[in-house]
Design a protein around this motif. Structure first.
Motif, mmCIF file in Angstrom:
data_model
loop_
_atom_site.group_PDB
_atom_site.id
_atom_site.type_symbol
_atom_site.label_atom_id
_atom_site.label_comp_id
_atom_site.label_asym_id
_atom_site.label_seq_id
_atom_site.Cartn_x
_atom_site.Cartn_y
_atom_site.Cartn_z
ATOM 1 N N LEU A 181 103.968 70.002 -34.043
ATOM 2 C CA LEU A 181 103.426 68.857 -34.757
ATOM 3 C C LEU A 181 104.354 67.662 -34.508
ATOM 4 C CD1 LEU A 181 101.140 68.167 -36.838
ATOM 5 C CD2 LEU A 181 102.846 68.570 -38.622
ATOM 6 N N PRO A 182 103.806 66.483 -34.171
ATOM 7 C CA PRO A 182 104.670 65.319 -33.959
ATOM 8 C C PRO A 182 105.642 65.114 -35.121
ATOM 9 C CG PRO A 182 102.438 64.813 -33.289
ATOM 10 C CD PRO A 182 102.389 66.178 -33.921
ATOM 11 N N GLN A 183 106.849 64.734 -34.782
ATOM 12 C CA GLN A 183 107.935 64.694 -35.763
ATOM 13 C C GLN A 183 107.630 63.781 -36.941
ATOM 14 O OE1 GLN A 183 111.725 63.796 -34.046
ATOM 15 N NE2 GLN A 183 112.867 64.156 -35.938
ATOM 16 N N HIS A 184 106.999 62.620 -36.673
ATOM 17 C CA HIS A 184 106.749 61.686 -37.774
ATOM 18 C C HIS A 184 105.729 62.251 -38.768
ATOM 19 C CE1 HIS A 184 103.337 60.702 -35.163
ATOM 20 N NE2 HIS A 184 102.796 60.023 -36.159
ATOM 21 N N ILE A 185 104.808 63.091 -38.270
ATOM 22 C CA ILE A 185 103.829 63.714 -39.171
ATOM 23 C C ILE A 185 104.499 64.825 -39.979
ATOM 24 C CG2 ILE A 185 101.625 64.917 -39.326
ATOM 25 C CD1 ILE A 185 100.837 63.635 -36.682
ATOM 26 N N ALA A 187 107.612 65.084 -40.751
ATOM 27 C CA ALA A 187 108.531 64.486 -41.726
ATOM 28 C C ALA A 187 107.775 63.965 -42.939
ATOM 29 C CB ALA A 187 109.322 63.357 -41.058
ATOM 30 N N TRP A 188 106.626 63.332 -42.703
ATOM 31 C CA TRP A 188 105.829 62.799 -43.815
ATOM 32 C C TRP A 188 105.312 63.932 -44.700
ATOM 33 C CZ3 TRP A 188 100.741 62.883 -45.662
ATOM 34 C CH2 TRP A 188 100.394 61.874 -46.560
ATOM 35 N N LEU A 189 104.828 64.999 -44.076
ATOM 36 C CA LEU A 189 104.315 66.128 -44.858
ATOM 37 C C LEU A 189 105.423 66.796 -45.671
ATOM 38 C CD1 LEU A 189 101.830 67.793 -42.319
ATOM 39 C CD2 LEU A 189 101.250 66.473 -44.369
ATOM 40 N N SER A 190 106.627 66.829 -45.124
ATOM 41 C CA SER A 190 107.725 67.471 -45.851
ATOM 42 C C SER A 190 108.093 66.714 -47.118
ATOM 43 C CB SER A 190 108.953 67.592 -44.945
ATOM 44 O OG SER A 190 109.511 66.312 -44.686
ATOM 45 N N THR A 191 107.828 65.411 -47.135
ATOM 46 C CA THR A 191 108.122 64.604 -48.328
ATOM 47 C C THR A 191 106.880 64.316 -49.158
ATOM 48 O OG1 THR A 191 107.905 62.563 -47.022
ATOM 49 C CG2 THR A 191 110.117 63.511 -47.240
ATOM 50 N N HIS A 192 105.727 64.809 -48.685
ATOM 51 C CA HIS A 192 104.464 64.627 -49.411
ATOM 52 C C HIS A 192 103.744 65.976 -49.492
ATOM 53 C CE1 HIS A 192 105.419 60.547 -48.058
ATOM 54 N NE2 HIS A 192 104.631 60.089 -49.019
ATOM 55 N N PRO A 193 104.262 66.923 -50.282
ATOM 56 C CA PRO A 193 103.631 68.248 -50.377
ATOM 57 C C PRO A 193 102.259 68.168 -51.046
ATOM 58 C CG PRO A 193 105.325 67.992 -52.048
ATOM 59 C CD PRO A 193 105.430 66.787 -51.173
ATOM 60 N N GLY A 194 101.394 69.086 -50.662
ATOM 61 C CA GLY A 194 100.058 69.141 -51.248
ATOM 62 C C GLY A 194 99.038 69.578 -50.216
ATOM 63 N N PRO A 195 97.816 69.878 -50.634
ATOM 64 C CA PRO A 195 96.766 70.275 -49.686
ATOM 65 C C PRO A 195 96.459 69.136 -48.717
ATOM 66 C CG PRO A 195 95.855 69.913 -51.882
ATOM 67 C CD PRO A 195 97.333 69.865 -52.030
ATOM 68 N N VAL A 196 96.222 69.495 -47.456
ATOM 69 C CA VAL A 196 96.102 68.505 -46.386
ATOM 70 C C VAL A 196 94.701 68.507 -45.788
ATOM 71 C CG1 VAL A 196 96.975 67.790 -44.122
ATOM 72 C CG2 VAL A 196 98.547 68.737 -45.836
ATOM 73 N N ILE A 197 94.125 67.311 -45.689
ATOM 74 C CA ILE A 197 92.859 67.087 -44.988
ATOM 75 C C ILE A 197 93.170 66.426 -43.652
ATOM 76 C CG2 ILE A 197 90.683 65.798 -44.984
ATOM 77 C CD1 ILE A 197 90.757 65.924 -48.051
ATOM 78 N N LEU A 254 98.192 59.177 -44.433
ATOM 79 C CA LEU A 254 99.035 58.796 -43.306
ATOM 80 C C LEU A 254 98.153 58.499 -42.100
ATOM 81 C CD1 LEU A 254 101.844 58.510 -41.957
ATOM 82 C CD2 LEU A 254 101.639 60.927 -41.285
ATOM 83 N N LEU A 255 98.283 57.283 -41.570
ATOM 84 C CA LEU A 255 97.663 56.924 -40.299
ATOM 85 C C LEU A 255 98.625 57.373 -39.202
ATOM 86 C CD1 LEU A 255 96.509 53.447 -41.486
ATOM 87 C CD2 LEU A 255 94.940 55.081 -40.461
ATOM 88 N N THR A 256 98.296 58.455 -38.536
ATOM 89 C CA THR A 256 99.249 59.103 -37.622
ATOM 90 C C THR A 256 99.333 58.437 -36.263
ATOM 91 O OG1 THR A 256 97.676 60.638 -36.603
ATOM 92 C CG2 THR A 256 98.663 61.299 -38.731
ATOM 93 N N GLY A 257 98.339 57.612 -35.918
ATOM 94 C CA GLY A 257 98.217 57.165 -34.539
ATOM 95 C C GLY A 257 97.563 58.258 -33.706
ATOM 96 N N ILE A 258 97.564 58.080 -32.393
ATOM 97 C CA ILE A 258 96.943 59.073 -31.515
ATOM 98 C C ILE A 258 97.766 60.354 -31.501
ATOM 99 C CG2 ILE A 258 96.392 59.611 -29.102
ATOM 100 C CD1 ILE A 258 95.632 56.684 -28.732
ATOM 101 N N VAL A 259 97.083 61.468 -31.688
ATOM 102 C CA VAL A 259 97.717 62.789 -31.616
ATOM 103 C C VAL A 259 97.198 63.459 -30.351
ATOM 104 C CG1 VAL A 259 97.992 65.028 -32.728
ATOM 105 C CG2 VAL A 259 97.928 62.949 -34.122
ATOM 106 N N GLU A 260 98.065 63.608 -29.364
ATOM 107 C CA GLU A 260 97.634 64.102 -28.059
ATOM 108 C C GLU A 260 97.182 65.554 -28.119
ATOM 109 O OE1 GLU A 260 99.250 64.384 -23.430
ATOM 110 O OE2 GLU A 260 100.434 63.353 -24.963
ATOM 111 N N HIS A 261 97.864 66.378 -28.899
ATOM 112 C CA HIS A 261 97.516 67.793 -29.018
ATOM 113 C C HIS A 261 97.043 68.057 -30.446
ATOM 114 C CE1 HIS A 261 99.314 68.430 -25.093
ATOM 115 N NE2 HIS A 261 100.367 67.753 -25.520
ATOM 116 N N ILE A 262 95.757 68.373 -30.581
ATOM 117 C CA ILE A 262 95.146 68.440 -31.914
ATOM 118 C C ILE A 262 95.432 69.750 -32.632
ATOM 119 C CG2 ILE A 262 92.914 69.443 -31.267
ATOM 120 C CD1 ILE A 262 93.504 66.405 -33.591
ATOM 121 N N ALA A 263 95.706 70.829 -31.891
ATOM 122 C CA ALA A 263 95.887 72.139 -32.515
ATOM 123 C C ALA A 263 97.005 72.154 -33.561
ATOM 124 C CB ALA A 263 96.105 73.220 -31.464
#
Length: 368
Positions: A181-185, A187-197, A254-263
């Motif tokens: 997973l891209p590092q900026h995503i 990092a954001w998830l680690s400081t924003h716990p909860g169910p993810v869409i 979070l607006l992640t920008g383009i994510v090259e690998h979606i998996a």
């Protein structure tokens, strides 16, 4: 090498940017190469698809394709056809498709040389005219039965000339990706716990981001830690940023920008949502089902051909904020049932959208 090959298929694309259709063309080329065919891509110089083809080791040649009647492009394509003797031409763009079809028509009338020309169409705006579909192209291929129906609104179009070619997805590659997973995503998830869409799509109005943001505001009332990852770029980014602030969702989105690998993004998510208002077919929800992520979609366009409501996922009315919010809450409240849908979804998309099925249909068309 050419003498040993089963034959030659030329692919054309006159676009500058790269998207799902261009990636599908490159994937089809690679699959045909693996099946023993020679392929060549004709595309604009400095285009994104030209660079990607080079990275993938695929044969590509620059053609300017300024318009459908660009004489230097006509001459260049004619010379290639004369040298390569292709079994078929598969056109993924607009200018290139008309140019190749007219060139093939001229070769048939002037030299009695027949070259099938297949056009891939992923959209239909306005009223379709019958001449091009009945006489210029051997077949027009659409990614969904829904899109095919839009062409057949014109009763003068021969239904045999419009055929559905579902996209082929390299599921093995999707399953075996080792990308993180891209590092900026992360990092954001680690400081924003909860169910993810998760929602992967270009940032344009028809992709339904604003609908999902309004639904998220409702969900947040009972699920304050709900998170929404918006993967993609596009013209509506400033509008979405303003709406996120207006709805007090800055800590939730979070607006992640383009994510090259979606998996990796999907594997980090609890729910995948595609709330499009207009959608010829869609790929994101197919990939999500394969990866067994509980999936919610709208019923727009060709999406119902990819998901079975309350069997492989949930489907709501396009643009209906309340229905979408209720569907998200249901998945969060019924994780075991949602996971059963997700497991059924994997088998569903494997049978319908495999790379093997797509390649087999292409080979049948080429054989005709």
């Amino acid at each position: 090498i050419l003498a040993m090959a089963k034959g030659c298929v030329i692919f054309t694309d006159s676009s500058i940017n790269i998207g799902g259709q261009e990636l599908q063309a490159l994937q089809q080329m690679r699959a045909l190469n693996a099946a023993g065919w020679q392929t060549q891509l004709l595309c604009k110089p400095q285009s994104a698809i030209a660079k990607r083809a080079l990275d993938m080791g695929l044969a590509a040649q620059a053609i300017r394709f300024r318009n459908a009647f660009h004489i230097p492009s006509w001459i260049a394509v004619y010379r290639i056809i004369k040298n390569r003797h292709p079994n078929a031409i598969i056109c993924h763009g607009s200018h290139d498709a008309i140019l190749c079809a007219l060139l093939a028509l001229w070769m048939r009338l002037a030299h009695a040389i027949r070259i099938p020309v297949y056009r891939i169409k992923t959209f239909q705006h306005g009223y379709p005219l019958s001449f091009a579909y009945n006489y210029l192209f051997t077949r027009t291929l659409t990614p969904s039965a829904y899109l095919r129906s839009l062409f057949l609104v014109n009763k003068a179009i021969d239904p045999k000339r419009i055929e559905v070619l579902y996209p082929g997805i390299d599921f093995a590659k999707l399953a075996n990706t080792q990308h993180a997973l891209p590092q900026h995503i992360a990092a954001w998830l680690s400081t924003h716990p909860g169910p993810v869409i998760a929602h992967g799509a270009i940032l344009r109005g028809e992709k339904g981001h604003s609908v999902l943001l309004h639904a998220l505001a409702i969900v947040k009332r009972t699920q304050p830690q709900i998170r929404y990852l918006i993967a993609g770029e596009g013209q509506d980014k400033p509008l979405l940023e303003n709406l996120i602030t207006q709805l007090d969702l800055n800590d939730n989105v979070l607006l992640t920008g383009i994510v090259e690998h979606i998996a990796p993004l999907l594997r980090a998510s609890d729910i995948a949502v595609l709330p499009s208002l207009i959608e010829p077919l869609g790929m994101f929800q197919i990939e999500a089902q394969f990866l067994e992520v509980p999936t919610i979609t709208s019923d727009a366009g060709g999406i119902p051909e990819t998901i079975a409501h309350e069997q492989t996922g949930l489907m709501v009315e396009a643009g209906n904020v309340d229905q979408l919010a209720k569907a998200i809450l249901w998945v969060l409240d019924h994780p075991s049932e949602a996971m059963q849908f997700a497991k059924a979804g994997k088998q569903h998309v494997l049978e319908k959208f495999s790379l093997e099925a797509n390649t087999a249909q292409l080979l049948r068309l080429i054989g005709e």
